[in-house]
Every structure is written in structure tokens, then in C-alpha cells.
Design an enzyme around this catalytic site. Structure first.
Site, PDB file in Angstrom:
ATOM      1  N   VAL A 286       3.510  11.969 -23.352  1.00  0.00           N
ATOM      2  CA  VAL A 286       4.874  12.053 -23.892  1.00  0.00           C
ATOM      3  C   VAL A 286       5.901  11.902 -22.778  1.00  0.00           C
ATOM      4  O   VAL A 286       6.935  11.252 -22.936  1.00  0.00           O
ATOM      5  CB  VAL A 286       5.073  13.389 -24.646  1.00  0.00           C
ATOM      6  CG1 VAL A 286       6.549  13.605 -24.981  1.00  0.00           C
ATOM      7  CG2 VAL A 286       4.237  13.419 -25.909  1.00  0.00           C
ATOM      8  N   GLU A 291      10.685   7.377 -25.306  1.00  0.00           N
ATOM      9  CA  GLU A 291      10.904   7.352 -26.760  1.00  0.00           C
ATOM     10  C   GLU A 291      12.278   6.795 -27.131  1.00  0.00           C
ATOM     11  O   GLU A 291      12.475   6.282 -28.228  1.00  0.00           O
ATOM     12  CB  GLU A 291      10.756   8.771 -27.345  1.00  0.00           C
ATOM     13  CG  GLU A 291       9.339   9.316 -27.333  1.00  0.00           C
ATOM     14  CD  GLU A 291       8.998  10.018 -26.028  1.00  0.00           C
ATOM     15  OE1 GLU A 291       7.914  10.612 -25.952  1.00  0.00           O
ATOM     16  OE2 GLU A 291       9.820   9.976 -25.079  1.00  0.00           O
ATOM     17  N   ASP A 333      27.051 -30.758 -26.984  1.00  0.00           N
ATOM     18  CA  ASP A 333      27.672 -31.905 -27.632  1.00  0.00           C
ATOM     19  C   ASP A 333      29.058 -32.080 -27.030  1.00  0.00           C
ATOM     20  O   ASP A 333      29.600 -31.157 -26.417  1.00  0.00           O
ATOM     21  CB  ASP A 333      27.759 -31.644 -29.143  1.00  0.00           C
ATOM     22  CG  ASP A 333      28.175 -32.870 -29.918  1.00  0.00           C
ATOM     23  OD1 ASP A 333      28.011 -33.986 -29.388  1.00  0.00           O
ATOM     24  OD2 ASP A 333      28.662 -32.723 -31.043  1.00  0.00           O
ATOM     25  N   ASP A 643      27.799 -29.319 -33.642  1.00  0.00           N
ATOM     26  CA  ASP A 643      28.427 -29.055 -34.924  1.00  0.00           C
ATOM     27  C   ASP A 643      27.919 -29.954 -36.039  1.00  0.00           C
ATOM     28  O   ASP A 643      28.150 -29.684 -37.207  1.00  0.00           O
ATOM     29  CB  ASP A 643      29.953 -29.194 -34.818  1.00  0.00           C
ATOM     30  CG  ASP A 643      30.375 -30.555 -34.272  1.00  0.00           C
ATOM     31  OD1 ASP A 643      29.485 -31.384 -33.979  1.00  0.00           O
ATOM     32  OD2 ASP A 643      31.593 -30.792 -34.143  1.00  0.00           O
ATOM     33  N   ASN A 709      10.920  11.039 -15.612  1.00  0.00           N
ATOM     34  CA  ASN A 709       9.467  11.158 -15.777  1.00  0.00           C
ATOM     35  C   ASN A 709       8.817  11.927 -14.641  1.00  0.00           C
ATOM     36  O   ASN A 709       7.889  12.719 -14.853  1.00  0.00           O
ATOM     37  CB  ASN A 709       8.828   9.759 -15.871  1.00  0.00           C
ATOM     38  CG  ASN A 709       9.064   9.105 -17.219  1.00  0.00           C
ATOM     39  OD1 ASN A 709       9.620   9.720 -18.128  1.00  0.00           O
ATOM     40  ND2 ASN A 709       8.655   7.859 -17.346  1.00  0.00           N
ATOM     41  N   THR A 742      18.382  15.723 -24.575  1.00  0.00           N
ATOM     42  CA  THR A 742      19.437  15.666 -23.563  1.00  0.00           C
ATOM     43  C   THR A 742      19.611  14.272 -22.957  1.00  0.00           C
ATOM     44  O   THR A 742      20.718  13.907 -22.559  1.00  0.00           O
ATOM     45  CB  THR A 742      19.132  16.679 -22.441  1.00  0.00           C
ATOM     46  OG1 THR A 742      17.869  16.362 -21.847  1.00  0.00           O
ATOM     47  CG2 THR A 742      19.085  18.081 -22.997  1.00  0.00           C
ATOM     48  N   ASP A 743      18.538  13.488 -22.857  1.00  0.00           N
ATOM     49  CA  ASP A 743      18.628  12.155 -22.249  1.00  0.00           C
ATOM     50  C   ASP A 743      19.237  11.109 -23.174  1.00  0.00           C
ATOM     51  O   ASP A 743      19.801  10.120 -22.710  1.00  0.00           O
ATOM     52  CB  ASP A 743      17.230  11.664 -21.833  1.00  0.00           C
ATOM     53  CG  ASP A 743      16.937  12.004 -20.378  1.00  0.00           C
ATOM     54  OD1 ASP A 743      17.782  12.670 -19.755  1.00  0.00           O
ATOM     55  OD2 ASP A 743      15.872  11.607 -19.891  1.00  0.00           O
TER      56      ASP A 743
END
Length: 919
Positions: A286, A291, A333, A643, A709, A742-743
Site C-alpha cells: 500500500v 493510489e 494545411d 479543415d 513512500n 493528507t497527500d
């Protein structure tokens, strides 16, 4: 209903008209209503069928089945089996919210695109049962005889039966801005769709009128065949989608390997029970799975879409925003994209001198001026006469725009409209002039004579006014007007006129010659041959389809950003090169490759040619497609603009197809990934900047989310290396608090960060570059993450020390333990406050862009502090997250963290800027 195969319309050009009638079992009186009903059932409606579109359900499900989404579903299932229901629900909720939000954004973009669709003309005048009838264009069938009038869109590929002064704007098919003259008699032309007696669906009659027999309708038309080629293209996976898949694979592998490693270590090194070891390992997995990645990417893209919409760029698919930022080549073009798609007179050449015309576009306040002073009508006899002939020998009407943001409406040809505007700039009173010199006779323009003649009546004095191609008009001129005096036209005069015209042609400009003749007698009817002789040459109007005013800066920005622009147009080689050089796309040394030359090139020769400066002119639709395909095979990320129907296959094939919303055909809009609602090339450059910003913001988010992390993992490392003696300084639910609580909001704020200074002065990212690169990993783990890991681990031991605990007496339960884990969590959060501000820029000082200028990040910081307080002081949340209130001394430690971390990082950024300057 699928149509039976018919020959292409061009194959009927040289067949005698009687045989065409026989083949289609019709006549000049048309078919019967009963027969029309049968043919409608056989051939189907005269409409352009849309390609197969995914159902809304499949589009909805697609947002929940990406690799990252699947990883999150699996993570939730693992948490559920581990008995962590709250964790599972939280992870699944993130997935659901992100998928719904992404679907809603793409659905809204698709609805906006659909609202732009306006297919073939609604009604057509046909002959059925010998009577003129008004029918829905969708009910037109092969063999129908229908009427064409100036201003009409043409409903089917057809062979002309009769035509008077017919000129057809074929720019939707060919890219050529000047209307083509059409006649009943066959004459071959230059390039595809150029047969003089064939008209095509999707084009428009600029002037004149005609009758024609419908040859092919619906998907059997050239318009439909190009649409079908476009619809058969497979949708390419965007570079961002590829990169996110690659990133997901990297992160998944990393998280699983770390989880397995910690699972084994927990069992054999700490001697944890298998169930506890599994939950411990799950916490590590985790910790390493971001996430918040999907919602942040989606929101960053959605915000990019919203910002681009305000700049007149409508994006149909979210991932296309980032693809723009990777663009290395733009195949553009010319007509309507780089130029204004409206002819404008910029010079007038008279035997007495040259005049420059000020002002561009359809405006009423411009003036004709010499180098010395402004000019208004009535001050120069020769110039007055040229203007007078130009507007009276003219069948076009220009309606002034009703509002400032609208263009004038042209009823007729762009060339004649340019002459009307020229007279308006000189303040000529056209209604009064038309009343004073009414038209008595007209000999319409045709492709053989290449001129138009009108006879004006000035109180009984008849004067023939003539305008047309210089070569034919000069051949029938014997006199010349020079400073108000008429004198014989000498050979030296002819050479002078031709030399001037050649110089203009070399600059990519078009000339239109003007002459007159005072007819000697009054008579009711005149023969064309009797009138068009012994003319008095007056002068030349020099015109061009001018570049858009903002195109120069846009092209310069592309060059600064190392983005190549390759003009790929249906226009002539001379005009294409002139425009390309004028606006700075290429130098004068650029090679021009025509469609015929391209057809003869091998793939190896084309690849070699594409390595240098190149312009493509007079190219067919399938050739544009080939150019884009070859560039992609060379590793380029290609944006293709256009176009017309002829642009659609290339738009579909390109990594990012960009269609014009105002002048673009529906087939082009369907094929494109992005639609410019203002047809402004400069909007593409703004969109590219947004795309680069989105990619940069995703990297900033990754840096921010990954740097937490290491401090999340560090407590588990401490636990392992103490062989379980030191209780876990951070629980799994507290890890999830950082990742999803919090992140999240500060990370989303980074997704909304504005462009960093100098982003368009950098080259596009390398094709093999990845979001997760060495530099980002070093910053995340070796700098921000390492500092946060040290501070958070120290916070854990500080809390234990304040409580009087020693290494020998640490416990994994009770109030003091919960205070210690809360301290670890709080330290990580306060480190992330500094990281959120530091990650806003890569090298620039955060103080330069304004420390508090991103309100989303400031709001996110306030939210995470409030959430931390709630976790500390709400009993229900304390129970779930294993938290407790902190003491005053511990709060002092926390509050002292952010400012030093910001200042330390400012020093690092300063030295980073110094290295770039010195290198």
C-alpha cells in the site's frame, strides 16, 4: 444501406452525355418520383454514415479497466481478505470516483463535438416527373437531375448538363482556396478532382448556376469514400496511455517485490505469524502504490481541457491534451489554417506606378495608400477607374459582420470579394456608382477565355469593363492608360507589364488584369467577340490569401520549442513555398515536393526527404496519410491540422488530429482529436504549451506522491532490523491516511500548477523518455524522501523519549504507543507540507512564482492539517487509525519542519540553475 459500387465520378468526365443518361436510365427531364423511391431503397440515403461508435456503457467500463485501476481493484480485494474492510472500501472508492469523473469529462467533450456537426445541405432542387421539386438532400439518388446556384452546397458527385459562369469552391476536397471554373465541355485539369465538367459532393458553388446529373451519392461519393477511409482507421493508443501503463507495470512490480521481501523477512527474521506477516507486507505494498495517481492524472487532464476550451481548443479525449505536449512535428494545411482563407488585394500595379494596400481582412476602415500619403476615391484618375471596373464587373456581395467577433459573409467568389473590400478601403460609394452606371450586358467568366466582361450604360454611353487573366487580356489590348492619357500599347509596355506580373508570381501572389473599351455605338445586343477587342489596358490588382496575423509569433514559438512544421497542402507549389517562407516555416532553400513527385517516391526516398526542409504541394488525401505514417515510422509524434475532407485520413492517423471548427468539414471534425473553434493556428501553440504543462504537472505529482513512500517504508525497516524489538512506528491505516487523505488534495493542486517559465523554450521530451526517470527517483527517494524518513523516524523516538520509554521498554500498544505512531504520521505530513511547495517548480524559485499563488495547494495544506487534528482528537477516528493527541513540545518539533526544508531546497534549485547556465 450499403450502396452498390459505382465508378468514380471522374470516370464519367469524357463519356458523351447521351451515354451517361443511358447508363443511369434518365433524361434531361429527370426521373419519376416512383423511380426515385426505388433507387433510394437500393442505394440508401445521400448521407455520410458515421463510423461505429462504442456504446456509452463500454465507454463507461473503459474507465475502470486500465492497468492502474485493475491494480487498485486487486489491492482492495487483498485488504478485504486481510480483514481490513476500511482499507478496501477506501481504495475502491478512489477507483469509482476517478472512473466516473473521467467518463463525465469525455462524455461532455463528445457532446460538444456532436453539436458542431452539420452534414450535407438540407434541401436540393431536382427535376422529377418533368417538374422542378424541392426535396431533402438525403433523398437525392443517382440519375436525379438537380440545380446548382451560387451559394449552394453541392449534394452529390455529378456531371454537368448546363452551366453559366459556374465556379466551384473545392477547398474542402483539394485545399485550393481559389474556386475552379466548371463547364459542360470536358477539359482536363491539374491534379485530382480537376475535371471541368464534374462537381463533387461537399463542395460549394461560388458563382454562376448549372444543372447536373447525380452520379454517386452518400458513401459512394468522393466525400464519402474519404470518410470511410477515415472511419476504418484504428484508434491509436496515446503516448500518455502507453506511459501510464508502463508506469503502472513498474510500480506494481516494485510494490509486489517489496511486499514479498518484507513478508519473507517478517516470517523468518522477526518470526511473525503468517497472518501478521501478510498484513505487514500489505502495508508495504500500500505504501508503494500511488493510489492518487489516477484521479490526479484525470484531473490534470480535465483542467488542461478546460483551460484549452477557454483558448478556443476543444479536446475530445482527455489523453490528447498530453499528446500535444509531446508533439515533434506539425503537418499543417495552408488554406484556412495558416492563412485566412480569404483573398486580399495587397498591391495595385498601374503603368504610372505601384500602390501598396494597407490593412488585411474584411474591414471597412482601411485605406489604399502610396508610400507618401493616404488615398481616397476621387483623387487619381487611373486608380479610380481600376477600382470602378473592379466593383462593377463583379457579381459578389459582401455583407458586413453583425458583431465584432464575426466575419463578413461572402455571396460569390473570394477573388471578387477582395475587389469589393479594396473599393471599400478607398471609401468608394458602391450603391451610388451602380445606380449611375447600370449594367446592360454580361459575358460571364469561363475557363477558356479566363475573363469576364460587363457593359455599363452611362447615360447612353456604353463602356465594356473587362477583368481576367493577364495573358489573355493583354493579347486583345491595343491601348494603355498612363497618367490619365490613353496611348498605343507598345511592345516595351507589354514586356514591362509581364515583368511586373512575373515578380509578383515569384512571391506567390496572384494577379488579375483590368481593362476597358468605350463602345462606339448604342445597340441592344452585342456579340462577345465584337466587344472583347481593342481594349485599353488599365492595370493589375495583386492579391493573395494572407497569413493569419498571429501566425508569425506562433511559428516562432514552435521553432523555439524544437517543433517542426511541414506544410502539406493541395495548393500550388509556388504559392505554398511563398507562404511557408513568408511566415517563417521554412527557408528559401526548402524543397517543394508535388503530389506527382511524391507518388513516384519510394519509402526510402520519402524518409530521406523528410529529414530536411520540405513542403508538400498539390497532394491527394491518401498522400497526406502517407506523409503522416512515414513520419510516425521515423519516431516522430505527429500533429496534423486541416479543415477539408481531404485532411480527414491524415487527421485520424496522426497522434493528434486538429480540425478547424468554423470552416472545417464534418468529416474532418469527426476524425480529429481536437477542434479549434476559432480556426486559429496560434491556439495550437497554446494547446501544446498546455500539454507540456500537464506532463510536467504529472511528474510533479509523482515526485510529491513518491517522496512519502520512503518515510512510510522506513518504520517497517526499523521494525525488521530490530527483529521486532521496536514496534511498528506506523500502521497500515496511517499509511493509507497519507496516501488517500493528507497527500491527495495538495497532489491535485500540483496538477493545476501553471506553466513553469521557459517551458516552451525546451525541446519535446524524448520518445523513449518515461514519467518515472532517474532524476525523479533520485529527488523522490534520495532527497525529499530521505529527509522526511530521517525526520519522521526521529519524531517517533522523540515521542517515546518524552514519554520516558527506552528501547528495552517499548510497547506496541497503549496510549504512549499511539502517541508515538501519531508523531510519526504528523512528521510525515509536515514534511509533505514543505514538499508540496517545493515540488511546484523543477528549477525556478518557488518565491518567483509566488509561494501562495496556487490556492489549491494552500487549501490542500489546510485540509491535511485539519484532518490530522481530527485524527488526533476525535475518539472514533482514534480507534480506527490508532492515534492520540500530541503534547506541546511535540507540536514545536512539527512546526519547525517546513520552513527549513523549503529554504534548503531553494539552495538546491539555485545550484541546479547555475549548472544549466554554465553548461
Amino acid at each position: 444501406m450499403a450502396q452498390p459500387k459505382f465508378k468514380a465520378a471522374g470516370e464519367y468526365a469524357q463519356i458523351p452525355l447521351e451515354q451517361v443518361f443511358q447508363q443511369f436510365k434518365t433524361s434531361s427531364a429527370g426521373i419519376s418520383g416512383q423511380e426515385a423511391t426505388k433507387r433510394l431503397a437500393k442505394f440508401g440515403q445521400n448521407t455520410i454514415q458515421r463510423g461505429h461508435r462504442q456504446s456509452q456503457f463500454k465507454l463507461f467500463i473503459k474507465n475502470f479497466t486500465s492497468l492502474m485501476a485493475i491494480l487498485l481493484w486487486v489491492s482492495g480485494i487483498i485488504a478485504l481478505f486481510a480483514g481490513m474492510l476500511e482499507l478496501a472500501i477506501a481504495i475502491w472508492a478512489v477507483n469509482l470516483i476517478n472512473g466516473i469523473f473521467s467518463f463525465w469529462q469525455e462524455h461532455a467533450a463528445q457532446k460538444a463535438t456532436d453539436s458542431l456537426r452539420q452534414m450535407l445541405p438540407a434541401y436540393t432542387q431536382v427535376l422529377r416527373d418533368g417538374q422542378q421539386q424541392r426535396v431533402d438532400a438525403a433523398d437525392l439518388v443517382p440519375g436525379d437531375i438537380f440545380t446548382i446556384q451560387a451559394g449552394n452546397s453541392i449534394s452529390a458527385d455529378a456531371r454537368l448538363i448546363s452551366a453559366t459562369g459556374l465556379q466551384v469552391d473545392e477547398s474542402a476536397l483539394t485545399g485550393e482556396s481559389v474556386p475552379e471554373s466548371k463547364t459542360v465541355a470536358y477539359q482536363p485539369g491539374d491534379g485530382k478532382f480537376a475535371e471541368s465538367n464534374i462537381v463533387y459532393a461537399g463542395t460549394m458553388a461560388a458563382s454562376g448556376d448549372a444543372q447536373a446529373i447525380a452520379l454517386n451519392t452518400g458513401m459512394a461519393t468522393e466525400f464519402g469514400q474519404i470518410a470511410q477511409l477515415t472511419q476504418n482507421q484504428k484508434q491509436n493508443v496515446s503516448p500518455l496511455q502507453k506511459e501510464l501503463n508502463h508506469l503502472t507495470q513498474q510500480i506494481s512490480l516494485l510494490a509486489i517485490l517489496i511486499g514479498v521481501l518484507f513478508f519473507i523477512l517478517a516470517i523468518f527474521f522477526v518470526h511473525y505469524p503468517i497472518a501478521k506477516s501478510f498484513i505487514f507486507a500489505l502495508g508495504m505494498i500500500v505504501a508503494f502504490i500511488p493510489e492518487g495517481l489516477l484521479p490526479t492524472v484525470t484531473l490534470s487532464l480535465a483542467q488542461g481541457v478546460q483551460r484549452m476550451a477557454k483558448k478556443h481548443a476543444l479536446v475530445k479525449d482527455l489523453s490528447s491534451v498530453e499528446t500535444l505536449g509531446e508533439t515533434t512535428v506539425i503537418c499543417s494545411d495552408k488554406t484556412g489554417t495558416l492563412t485566412q482563407n480569404q483573398m486580399t488585394v495587397n498591391h495595385i500595379w498601374l503603368p504610372s506606378g505601384e500602390y501598396k494596400v494597407s490593412g488585411q481582412g474584411y474591414v471597412n476602415n482601411g485605406q489604399i495608400q502610396t508610400d507618401q500619403q493616404p488615398y481616397t476615391f476621387g483623387h487619381n484618375h487611373d486608380l479610380d477607374l481600376l477600382l470602378q471596373i473592379s466593383v462593377l464587373n463583379n457579381n459578389t456581395t459582401v455583407k458586413a459582420p453583425q458583431t465584432a467577433d464575426k466575419q463578413a459573409k461572402i455571396l460569390g467568389t473570394p477573388t471578387e470579394a477582395a475587389l469589393i473590400i479594396l473599393a471599400e478601403k478607398a471609401q468608394l460609394d458602391l450603391p451610388s456608382l451602380q445606380a449611375k452606371l447600370p449594367r446592360q450586358t454580361e459575358f460571364p467568366f469561363d475557363s477558356e477565355r479566363k475573363r469576364m466582361t460587363t457593359i455599363q450604360n452611362d447615360h447612353g454611353q456604353l463602356t465594356a469593363y473587362v477583368k481576367g487573366a493577364l495573358d489573355g487580356l493583354l493579347a486583345i489590348s491595343t491601348l494603355i492608360l498612363d497618367n490619365g492619357q490613353v496611348r498605343p500599347l507598345t511592345e516595351q509596355d507589354r514586356q514591362t507589364i509581364l515583368a511586373a506580373d512575373k515578380n509578383y508570381a515569384a512571391a506567390g501572389l496572384r494577379s488579375l488584369a483590368v481593362a476597358y473599351r468605350q463602345l462606339p455605338v448604342q445597340q441592344a445586343e452585342w456579340q462577345q467577340a465584337d466587344v472583347e477587342q481593342q481594349l485599353t489596358f488599365v492595370g493589375l490588382t495583386i492579391m493573395a490569401d494572407p497569413p493569419r496575423p498571429e501566425i508569425y509569433a506562433a511559428v516562432a514559438k514552435c521553432h523555439a520549442a524544437n517543433i517542426r512544421i511541414i506544410m502539406v497542402t493541395g495548393d500550388s507549389a509556388l504559392t505554398a513555398k511563398s507562404i511557408a517562407c513568408k511566415i517563417g516555416i521554412t527557408s528559401d532553400q526548402a524543397r517543394v515536393v508535388t503530389g506527382d513527385e511524391l507518388a513516384a517516391m519510394s519509402d526510402a526516398e520519402l524518409k530521406t526527404a523528410l529529414s530536411g526542409e520540405l513542403i508538400f504541394a498539390r497532394v491527394a488525401p491518401e498522400q497526406k496519410y502517407r506523409v503522416v505514417t512515414m513520419l510516425q515510422s521515423m519516431g516522430e509524434v505527429v500533429a496534423s491540422t486541416g479543415d477539408g475532407v481531404n485532411d480527414a485520413p491524415a487527421l485520424k492517423k496522426a497522434d493528434i488530429g486538429i480540425a478547424m471548427g468554423m470552416t472545417g468539414t464534418d468529416v474532418a471534425k469527426d476524425a480529429a482529436d481536437m477542434i479549434l473553434t476559432d480556426d486559429n493556428f496560434a491556439s495550437i501553440v497554446a494547446a501544446i504549451e498546455e500539454g507540456r504543462t500537464v506532463y510536467s504537472n504529472i511528474q510533479k505529482f509523482l515526485l510529491y506522491i513518491l517522496n512519502s513512500n520512503l518515510p512510510e517504508a522506513a518504520p517497517s525497516v526499523v521494525f525488521l532490523f530490530s527483529r521486532g524489538l521496536i514496534p511498528l512506528p506506523l500502521t497500515v491505516m496511517q499509511i493509507l491516511t497519507v496516501d488517500l487523505g493528507t497527500d491527495m488534495l495538495p497532489a491535485l493542486g500540483l496538477g493545476a500548477e501553471r506553466s513553469e517559465p521557459g517551458i516552451m523554450a525546451q525541446p519535446p521530451r524524448a520518445h523513449n523518455a518515461h514519467l518515472l526517470n532517474r532524476q525523479l527517483l533520485w529527488k523522490a527517494f534520495g532527497w525529499y524522501g530521505l529527509i522526511a524518513a530521517i525526520l519522521s523516524t526521529a519524531g517517533y523516538f522523540i515521542a517515546n523519549h518524552v514519554n520516558g520509554w527506552t528501547l528495552a521498554t517499548l510497547a506496541n500498544s497503549g496510549l504512549d504507543y499511539r502517541q508515538a505512531t501519531t508523531m510519526t504520521l504528523a512528521t510525515i505530513i509536515f514534511c509533505q507540507i514543505a514538499a508540496a511547495l517545493n515540488c511546484r517548480t523543477k528549477r525556478s524559485s518557488v518565491f518567483r512564482i509566488g509561494l501562495f499563488s496556487n490556492r489549491r495547494i494552500i487549501g490542500g495544506i489546510i485540509f491535511e492539517v485539519l484532518l490530522l487534528l481530527a485524527l488526533m482528537y476525535q475518539p472514533e477516528l482514534q480507534l480506527i487509525f490508532n492515534t492520540a493527541p500530541l503534547r506541546g513540545s511535540e507540536w514545536l518539533y512539527l512546526l519547525a519542519i517546513p520552513i527549513p526544508l523549503i529554504l534548503i531546497d531553494e539552495v538546491r534549485k539555485y545550484w541546479s540553475r547555475r549548472r544549466v547556465v554554465t553548461s
